[in-house]
Design a protein around this motif. Structure first.
Motif, PDB file in Angstrom:
ATOM      1  N   GLY A 124       8.342  46.085   5.386  1.00 20.08           N
ATOM      2  CA  GLY A 124       8.815  45.007   5.104  1.00 20.08           C
ATOM      3  C   GLY A 124       7.507  44.034   4.760  1.00 20.08           C
ATOM      4  O   GLY A 124       7.694  43.134   4.078  1.00 20.08           O
ATOM      5  N   LEU A 125       6.487  44.486   5.363  1.00 20.23           N
ATOM      6  CA  LEU A 125       5.286  43.381   5.442  1.00 20.23           C
ATOM      7  C   LEU A 125       4.745  43.780   3.915  1.00 20.23           C
ATOM      8  O   LEU A 125       5.009  44.684   3.275  1.00 20.23           O
ATOM      9  N   THR A 126       4.225  42.606   3.385  1.00 22.05           N
ATOM     10  CA  THR A 126       3.505  42.846   2.088  1.00 22.05           C
ATOM     11  C   THR A 126       1.925  42.967   2.239  1.00 22.05           C
ATOM     12  O   THR A 126       1.454  43.388   0.983  1.00 22.05           O
ATOM     13  N   GLY A 127       1.539  43.045   3.344  1.00 22.43           N
ATOM     14  CA  GLY A 127       0.110  43.304   3.583  1.00 22.43           C
ATOM     15  C   GLY A 127      -0.127  43.127   4.986  1.00 22.43           C
ATOM     16  O   GLY A 127       0.805  42.854   5.950  1.00 22.43           O
ATOM     17  N   PRO A 128      -1.536  43.838   5.308  1.00 16.25           N
ATOM     18  CA  PRO A 128      -1.509  43.427   6.818  1.00 16.25           C
ATOM     19  C   PRO A 128      -1.636  42.331   7.455  1.00 16.25           C
ATOM     20  O   PRO A 128      -1.927  41.113   6.882  1.00 16.25           O
ATOM     21  N   VAL A 129      -1.440  42.402   8.901  1.00 15.09           N
ATOM     22  CA  VAL A 129      -1.474  40.964   9.516  1.00 15.09           C
ATOM     23  C   VAL A 129      -2.335  41.154  10.974  1.00 15.09           C
ATOM     24  O   VAL A 129      -1.914  42.360  11.429  1.00 15.09           O
ATOM     25  N   GLU A 130      -3.294  40.432  10.945  1.00 17.01           N
ATOM     26  CA  GLU A 130      -4.183  40.505  12.025  1.00 17.01           C
ATOM     27  C   GLU A 130      -3.431  39.580  13.265  1.00 17.01           C
ATOM     28  O   GLU A 130      -3.445  38.311  12.888  1.00 17.01           O
ATOM     29  N   ILE A 131      -3.195  40.044  14.554  1.00 18.95           N
ATOM     30  CA  ILE A 131      -2.928  39.117  15.595  1.00 18.95           C
ATOM     31  C   ILE A 131      -4.109  39.448  16.672  1.00 18.95           C
ATOM     32  O   ILE A 131      -4.356  40.750  17.262  1.00 18.95           O
ATOM     33  N   ARG A 159       6.054  34.470   4.906  1.00 19.29           N
ATOM     34  CA  ARG A 159       7.005  35.615   5.214  1.00 19.29           C
ATOM     35  C   ARG A 159       6.370  36.593   6.180  1.00 19.29           C
ATOM     36  O   ARG A 159       7.205  36.989   7.199  1.00 19.29           O
ATOM     37  N   ASP A 160       5.305  36.959   5.944  1.00 21.55           N
ATOM     38  CA  ASP A 160       4.537  38.037   6.648  1.00 21.55           C
ATOM     39  C   ASP A 160       4.502  37.528   7.962  1.00 21.55           C
ATOM     40  O   ASP A 160       4.427  38.159   9.115  1.00 21.55           O
ATOM     41  N   ALA A 161       3.881  36.125   8.140  1.00 23.00           N
ATOM     42  CA  ALA A 161       3.654  35.551   9.320  1.00 23.00           C
ATOM     43  C   ALA A 161       4.975  35.468  10.223  1.00 23.00           C
ATOM     44  O   ALA A 161       4.978  35.624  11.401  1.00 23.00           O
ATOM     45  N   ALA A 162       5.956  35.049   9.341  1.00 17.31           N
ATOM     46  CA  ALA A 162       7.403  35.071  10.132  1.00 17.31           C
ATOM     47  C   ALA A 162       7.687  36.215  10.666  1.00 17.31           C
ATOM     48  O   ALA A 162       8.361  36.571  11.945  1.00 17.31           O
ATOM     49  N   MET A 163       7.539  37.399  10.032  1.00 14.51           N
ATOM     50  CA  MET A 163       7.788  38.764  10.625  1.00 14.51           C
ATOM     51  C   MET A 163       6.900  39.038  11.570  1.00 14.51           C
ATOM     52  O   MET A 163       7.348  39.247  12.931  1.00 14.51           O
ATOM     53  N   LEU A 195      10.917  26.926  27.477  1.00 18.21           N
ATOM     54  CA  LEU A 195      11.451  26.961  26.093  1.00 18.21           C
ATOM     55  C   LEU A 195      10.474  27.384  24.896  1.00 18.21           C
ATOM     56  O   LEU A 195      10.857  27.707  24.234  1.00 18.21           O
ATOM     57  N   TRP A 196       9.312  26.739  25.367  1.00 20.42           N
ATOM     58  CA  TRP A 196       8.244  26.774  24.017  1.00 20.42           C
ATOM     59  C   TRP A 196       7.289  27.855  24.285  1.00 20.42           C
ATOM     60  O   TRP A 196       7.061  28.618  25.328  1.00 20.42           O
ATOM     61  N   TYR A 197       6.925  28.317  23.110  1.00 11.18           N
ATOM     62  CA  TYR A 197       6.040  29.601  22.954  1.00 11.18           C
ATOM     63  C   TYR A 197       4.828  29.154  21.841  1.00 11.18           C
ATOM     64  O   TYR A 197       4.882  28.608  20.835  1.00 11.18           O
ATOM     65  N   LEU A 198       3.590  29.062  22.641  1.00 10.75           N
ATOM     66  CA  LEU A 198       2.277  28.621  21.749  1.00 10.75           C
ATOM     67  C   LEU A 198       1.922  29.531  20.624  1.00 10.75           C
ATOM     68  O   LEU A 198       1.818  30.732  20.940  1.00 10.75           O
ATOM     69  N   ALA A 199       1.549  29.189  19.477  1.00  8.08           N
ATOM     70  CA  ALA A 199       1.013  29.897  18.436  1.00  8.08           C
ATOM     71  C   ALA A 199       0.161  29.300  17.441  1.00  8.08           C
ATOM     72  O   ALA A 199       0.283  28.081  17.310  1.00  8.08           O
ATOM     73  N   ARG A 200      -0.892  30.024  16.719  1.00 10.50           N
ATOM     74  CA  ARG A 200      -1.729  29.468  15.542  1.00 10.50           C
ATOM     75  C   ARG A 200      -1.308  30.430  14.532  1.00 10.50           C
ATOM     76  O   ARG A 200      -1.465  31.812  14.760  1.00 10.50           O
ATOM     77  N   ILE A 201      -1.050  30.084  13.356  1.00  7.95           N
ATOM     78  CA  ILE A 201      -0.994  30.779  12.337  1.00  7.95           C
ATOM     79  C   ILE A 201      -1.978  30.486  11.063  1.00  7.95           C
ATOM     80  O   ILE A 201      -1.886  29.092  10.678  1.00  7.95           O
ATOM     81  N   ASP A 202      -2.664  31.317  10.259  1.00 12.50           N
ATOM     82  CA  ASP A 202      -3.439  31.096   9.281  1.00 12.50           C
ATOM     83  C   ASP A 202      -3.217  31.793   8.163  1.00 12.50           C
ATOM     84  O   ASP A 202      -3.009  33.112   8.211  1.00 12.50           O
ATOM     85  N   LEU A 203      -2.928  31.332   7.054  1.00 13.08           N
ATOM     86  CA  LEU A 203      -2.603  32.128   5.665  1.00 13.08           C
ATOM     87  C   LEU A 203      -3.781  32.362   4.812  1.00 13.08           C
ATOM     88  O   LEU A 203      -4.766  31.463   4.856  1.00 13.08           O
ATOM     89  N   ALA A 204      -3.658  33.060   4.026  1.00 11.82           N
ATOM     90  CA  ALA A 204      -4.571  33.433   3.192  1.00 11.82           C
ATOM     91  C   ALA A 204      -5.015  32.393   2.113  1.00 11.82           C
ATOM     92  O   ALA A 204      -6.131  32.260   1.514  1.00 11.82           O
ATOM     93  N   ASP A 205      -4.159  31.425   1.826  1.00  8.69           N
ATOM     94  CA  ASP A 205      -4.168  30.351   0.962  1.00  8.69           C
ATOM     95  C   ASP A 205      -5.060  29.170   1.606  1.00  8.69           C
ATOM     96  O   ASP A 205      -5.061  28.146   1.016  1.00  8.69           O
ATOM     97  N   VAL A 250      -3.073  35.911  11.375  1.00  2.00           N
ATOM     98  CA  VAL A 250      -3.862  35.923  10.127  1.00  2.00           C
ATOM     99  C   VAL A 250      -3.030  36.716   9.192  1.00  2.00           C
ATOM    100  O   VAL A 250      -2.983  37.884   9.403  1.00  2.00           O
ATOM    101  N   ALA A 251      -2.188  35.980   8.033  1.00  2.95           N
ATOM    102  CA  ALA A 251      -1.329  36.789   7.353  1.00  2.95           C
ATOM    103  C   ALA A 251      -1.333  36.350   6.164  1.00  2.95           C
ATOM    104  O   ALA A 251      -2.075  35.261   5.773  1.00  2.95           O
TER     105      ALA A 251
END
Length: 787
Positions: free
Chosen positions: A49-56, A72-76, A285-295, A67-68
Motif C-alpha cells: 500500500g505504500l506509494t514509495g519508500p519510507v525511511e525511519i 498517507r505513507d507517513a501515516a502508514m 498516553l503520548w508518543y513522540l515523533a518527527r515526520i518530514d515529507l518530500a514537499d 521521512v516519507a
C-alpha cells in the motif's frame, strides 16, 4: 536375570528432576516468547500500500524520525510504529471505548463496560466515519494498514500481553475515532457534577450550595421539580458509575499552554509551550515523533497511539497546544415515563430507542444489557439496576455524543495549517471535545481558539438535572463558532491559559459555571512578565515551576494562619515553618507536605461540619480561601470560629504525619510521599508483576502549581501520590524547525522489558527535554519500508 527395583527415594528424586526439567523448559519457553515479542532492530521491510519508500531512524530514546513521500505513507509508517511500540495500549483504548474490557479482565471490568456500552461510543464512532473529509478517511485507512501490517507479521507476539490473550483483532479506521470519543467523554464531566449537586441540594441551603459552587443558581425550592429527585436513587447511580482513580477513568482535567510573539522572544519568532495534564499510566498516553515529507512539510511533537495525527506540537509554520475549556456541554434530563416502553415529550409519548448489547465476560457467562435512549440521549439511571418509584428516568445529553463529529477532520486540518487563521478554520471542525487551542505562527500571530460544539439552551444553565418532558430546557442547536470568545494577537504579545475562565461575566455566550481557580494562570503571567524576552530554555523552566501563589495567600502576612496563637510542640513548629515559607512546593522541602495536609484536613472538617459527605465535594481552592479568610467569613462552615478550626486541623494533620513518618516536621519531605506513579493498566493487578512494571519518581508541585502535582486522594500516605499531571511537556520555537523540545514521563515503548520502557523518566523528573530535530544527535536502528 532379575530387574533391580528402584527405591521410593530414587523414584522421588527422578520425579523431582523431571518436574524441574519441565519447569525449566517452560520458563525458557516463556522467556523466549517474551524475548520474541520485543520489537526488533532495524532492517528493510515491505508494507503493501505504500506509494514509495519510507525511511525511519530511531534516536537513542526510540523516538522516530520518519521521512516519507506524502502524509498517507507517513501515516502508514506511524501506524506500524505505534503498533510496534504500543499495540497493547492501543488494544486497551479501543476495548475500553467499545465496552469490551470484561473480555480480558473478567467481571471486575463490567461496570466500565456497561457504562461505555450505554453511551454507545463505538456505535457513534462507526457512524462518524461518513462525516470525515475524504482525505482524512484516506489517512485513517493508511494508518490502519500500518497497524495491521505489524499484527500480521507478529500475531500473538505483537506485544507481551498478547502471549496470554491471543492475536489482536485487525485495526479498523473507525477505531482511531474512538480515541476522540474517550477524550470527549473524560474532558467534559459536567453531568457528574449535576448529579452531585442534586444530592447536595437536598441537604444544603441555597446559600451553602453557593459557597461550594460560587456561581450556582438557586436550587432545591419546594416548587422546583429538581427537588423531587430521590437522593437515595442518585446515590445508587453514583455508586455504579466509574470514578477516578479507578482504571479507565480520568480525574478533573487541567493543562497549561502559553505563547509569546516574536517581540517577546529572543529568537525573534513566536514561542509556544504546552503541557497537558491527564492521568498517569505506564506507558504514558503520548508518543513522540518527527515526520518530514518530500514537499518540505514537517511535523514534530506528540502523537497518541491509535491516532494518525499529531495532537500537540508544530509544523514548519505553526505550533499548537490544548487546554480544557471547562465548558458545560452536558445536561442531565429527568424523563417522565409514559407506560413501560415510552416517555413523555412536548408532542406526546414517544417510544424509547432500544439497543441490545451483549457483553462477553472472561471466565463467566455473557451479560445482556438493554440500553434505552431518549431524544436527549442515553438513559443512565438504568445502570443502577433498580426501578425508580417516581415514574422517571435520567437521560444525559452530551455534545460529544452528537452525530456528525468531525474532530478527526479538524485535527487533520490543524496538522496541515500554516497560520493562526488556518488553525481557526481547523478549530471550527474539531467538534469535540471543548478545548482551548493555543496557536502561534511563523508570521508572528497568536491565537486562543475554542473548539467543540457548545449547546444553546432554551432556558437555564444546566447546573442540575432538569425536566425533559416539557421541552423548556431543550437544546436549540449549537452556538455559532464565530460567537465564541476567541482571542488573537493581544497587544501584550502574550497569551496564556491554565483552564481559567476564558469569557468574562456577562459575555453573550454561556460557556459554564465551573471554572478552575486561576492560581496557575496568575503564576504563568508573573513568570512571563519577569523577562522582556524569552527563549525555549526559559519556557521549559517555567513548566517545572513549583511556586504556589495559593499557598502564599494562605500562609503569608495577613493570613488567618498568621493571626493564630503559636501552638506548643510539633504543631507550633509546623506553624512557624509555614509562616516562614516562600510557597515553593519543592520535593525536598517539608512545608509542602505540612501545607497540603493542613488544608486537606481543614477542608474535610469544614465540609463535615456542614453535613457534606466525603464523596460529594472536595475542598477546592475557593472553598478553602473562604474558610481561611480573615474576618471569620466562613464561620457558617466552622462552627462559628474558623481560627479554632484551623488550629485544630493543623494539630490533627501534624499528629497524623508524625504517626506515619516519625521524627519531627523539619525532617519530613514532600517528595518522600508525593511520588509520581506510573502503573500498567492491567499488570498492576497481578501480584509479583505489579512492582516490576511500576515506575516512580519523587516530584514537586501540587494541585495549584504550574508543575501540576495532582493527588490520588483518599486516606493514608498513598493519598499524596502524584497520579495526575503533565505526562508531556513541549516547547516550540518557530524560528527553527529543529527547535522543538519535548519530554514524556515514561518511555516510547510499552514493553516492560524494553530499554525504552522508562528511559525518559529521569529526564522528565529532572526537567530535561529531547530535541526533535530532523536528524537525531545519537541515531539508533533505522528501518526502510518499501512498497
Amino acid at each position: 536375570m532379575l530387574l533391580r527395583r528402584l527405591s521410593p527415594l530414587r523414584w522421588l528424586r527422578r520425579l523431582g528432576l523431571g518436574l524441574l526439567a519441565l519447569l525449566l523448559l517452560a520458563t525458557a519457553s516463556l522467556a523466549g516468547a517474551i524475548w520474541w515479542s520485543l520489537p526488533g532492530g532495524g532492517g528493510e521491510l515491505r508494507l503493501a500500500g505504500l506509494t514509495g519508500p519510507v525511511e525511519i531512524t530511531l534516536d537513542a530514546h526510540g523516538i522516530p524520525r520518519i521521512v516519507a513521500a506524502d502524509e498517507r505513507d507517513a501515516a502508514m509508517a506511524l501506524g506500524w510504529l505505534h503498533a510496534r511500540d504500543r499495540m497493547f495500549q492501543m488494544e486497551l483504548m479501543r476495548r475500553g471505548a467499545a465496552g469490551r474490557l470484561a473480555e480480558l479482565a473478567g467481571p471486575a471490568a463490567l461496570r466500565l463496560d456497561r457504562f461505555t456500552r450505554t453511551l454507545g461510543l463505538a456505535r457513534r464512532a462507526e457512524a462518524d466515519m461518513a462525516a470525515q473529509a475524504p482525505e482524512t478517511r484516506a489517512v485513517l485507512e493508511a494508518y490502519a494498514a500500518g497497524v495491521n501490517a505489524w499484527i500480521a507479521a507478529k500475531g500473538r507476539f505483537a506485544a507481551p500481553e498478547f502471549l496470554a490473550l491471543g492475536t489482536p483483532e485487525p485495526w479498523r479506521p473507525e477505531h482511531s475515532l474512538l480515541w476522540g470519543k474517550v477524550m470527549g467523554l473524560w474532558l467534559s464531566g459536567n453531568w457528574r457534577s449535576e448529579l452531585d449537586r442534586a444530592r447536595l441540594a437536598a441537604i444544603l441551603s441555597p446559600e451553602r450550595l453557593q459557597d461550594l459552587f460560587p456561581a450556582e443558581a438557586s436550587a432545591g425550592r419546594p416548587d422546583d421539580p429538581r427537588a423531587a429527585l430521590d437522593p437515595a436513587a442518585l446515590a445508587r447511580l453514583a455508586a455504579v458509575l466509574p470514578r477516578f482513580p479507578e482504571p479507565g477513568t480520568l480525574p478533573a482535567s487541567a493543562s497549561n499552554a502559553w505563547a509569546v510573539a516574536g517581540s517577546r522572544s529572543i529568537s525573534g519568532a513566536p514561542l509556544l509551550a504546552s503541557d497537558p495534564h491527564l492521568g498517569f499510566q505506564a506507558p504514558i498516553l503520548w508518543y513522540l515523533a518527527r515526520i518530514d515529507l518530500a514537499d518540505g512539510r514537517m511535523l514534530a511533537g506528540a502523537t497518541s497511539p491509535g491516532v494518525p495525527f499529531l495532537v500537540i506540537g508544530r509544523n514548519a509554520r505553526l505550533a499548537w497546544g490544548f487546554t480544557t475549556t471547562q465548558s458545560d456541554t452536558q445536561d442531565v434530563f429527568i424523563e417522565r415515563l409514559a407506560g413501560q416502553d415510552a416517555y413523555d415529550t412536548p408532542e406526546g409519548p414517544r417510544p424509547f430507542t432500544v439497543i441490545e448489547e451483549r457483553i462477553a465476560v472472561r471466565g463467566a457467562e455473557p451479560e445482556l444489557l438493554r440500553v434505552r435512549e431518549t431524544r436527549h440521549g442515553p438513559v443512565i439511571s438504568d445502570l443502577d439496576g433498580s426501578s425508580r418509584q417516581d415514574g422517571t428516568v435520567l437521560a444525559v445529553a452530551m455534545a460529544n455524543l452528537a452525530p456528525g463529529d468531525t474532530a478527526a477532520t479538524g485535527l487533520h486540518a490543524l496538522n496541515r495549517a500554516g497560520s493562526v487563521a488556518e488553525a481557526r478554520a481547523a478549530a471550527e471542525r474539531i467538534t469535540s471535545p471543548s478545548q482551548n487551542l493555543m496557536a502561534a505562527d511563523i508570521d508572528g500571530h497568536l491565537g486562543l481558539l475554542l473548539t467543540g460544539r457548545t449547546p444553546m439552551r432554551l432556558s437555564g444553565h444546566g447546573t442540575q438535572p432538569v425536566p425533559g418532558w416539557n421541552g423548556v430546557h431543550d437544546w436549540a442547536g449549537w452556538v455559532d463558532f464565530d460567537a465564541l470568545p476567541h482571542r488573537a494577537d493581544p497587544s501584550s504579545g502574550m497569551l496564556a491559559n491554565a483552564n481559567n475562565r476564558v469569557a468574562p461575566p456577562g459575555h453573550p455566550v454561556f460557556l459554564g459555571h465551573d471554572w478552575i481557580a486561576d492560581w496557575r494562570f496568575r503564576r504563568i503571567g508573573t513568570l512571563l512578565e519577569l523577562r522582556p524576552k524569552h527563549d525555549a530554555l526559559n519556557f521549559t523552566a517555567m513548566q517545572r515551576d513549583t511556586v504556589s501563589p495559593f499557598a502564599r495567600s494562605l500562609t503569608g502576612p495577613g493570613s488567618l494562619l498568621s493571626t493564630l496563637p503559636m501552638a506548643a510542640g510539633m504543631p507550633g513548629q509546623a506553624q512557624g515553618m509555614l509562616l516562614a515559607w516562600d510557597g515553593d512546593v519543592a520535593a525536598d522541602r517539608p512545608e509542602p507536605l505540612l501545607f497540603n495536609a493542613w488544608v486537606k484536613r481543614l477542608g474535610r472538617l469544614a465540609l463535615a461540619a456542614g453535613g457534606v459527605p466525603d464523596e460529594l465535594a472536595a475542598p477546592h481552592a475557593a472553598f478553602l480561601s473562604l474558610v481561611l479568610a480573615p474576618g471569620n467569613r466562613g464561620a457558617a462552615w466552622c462552627g462559628g470560629d474558623c481560627s479554632a478550626l484551623a488550629a485544630r486541623a493543623l494539630a490533627e494533620a501534624v499528629a497524623d504525619l508524625a504517626a506515619s513518618l516519625g521524627g519531627t516536621p523539619s525532617g519530613w519531605r514532600w517528595g518522600a510521599v508525593h511520588r509520581a506513579v506510573f502503573e500498567h493498566p492491567l499488570l498492576r493487578a497481578l501480584p509479583g508483576l505489579d512492582s516490576l512494571v511500576r515506575l516512580e519518581a519523587a516530584s514537586g508541585g501540587d494541585e495549584w502549581t504550574v508543575a501540576r502535582g495532582g493527588l490520588r486522594g483518599g486516606q493514608g500516605l498513598d493519598a499524596w501520590q502524584h497520579v495526575h499531571g503533565a505526562g508531556l511537556r513541549l516547547v516550540a520555537d518557530l524560528a527553527d524547525t529543529d527547535a522543538t523540545y519535548a519530554i514524556i514521563a515514561t518511555g516510547q515503548s510499552g514493553h516492560p522489558l524494553s530499554r525504552h520502557w522508562s528511559d525518559l523518566l529521569p529526564a522528565w523528573r529532572d526537567g530535561g527535554t529531547v530535541q526533535l530535530g530532523r536528524r537525531p544527535t545519537e541515531p539508533a536502528p533505522s528501518f526502510r519500508l518499501r512498497p
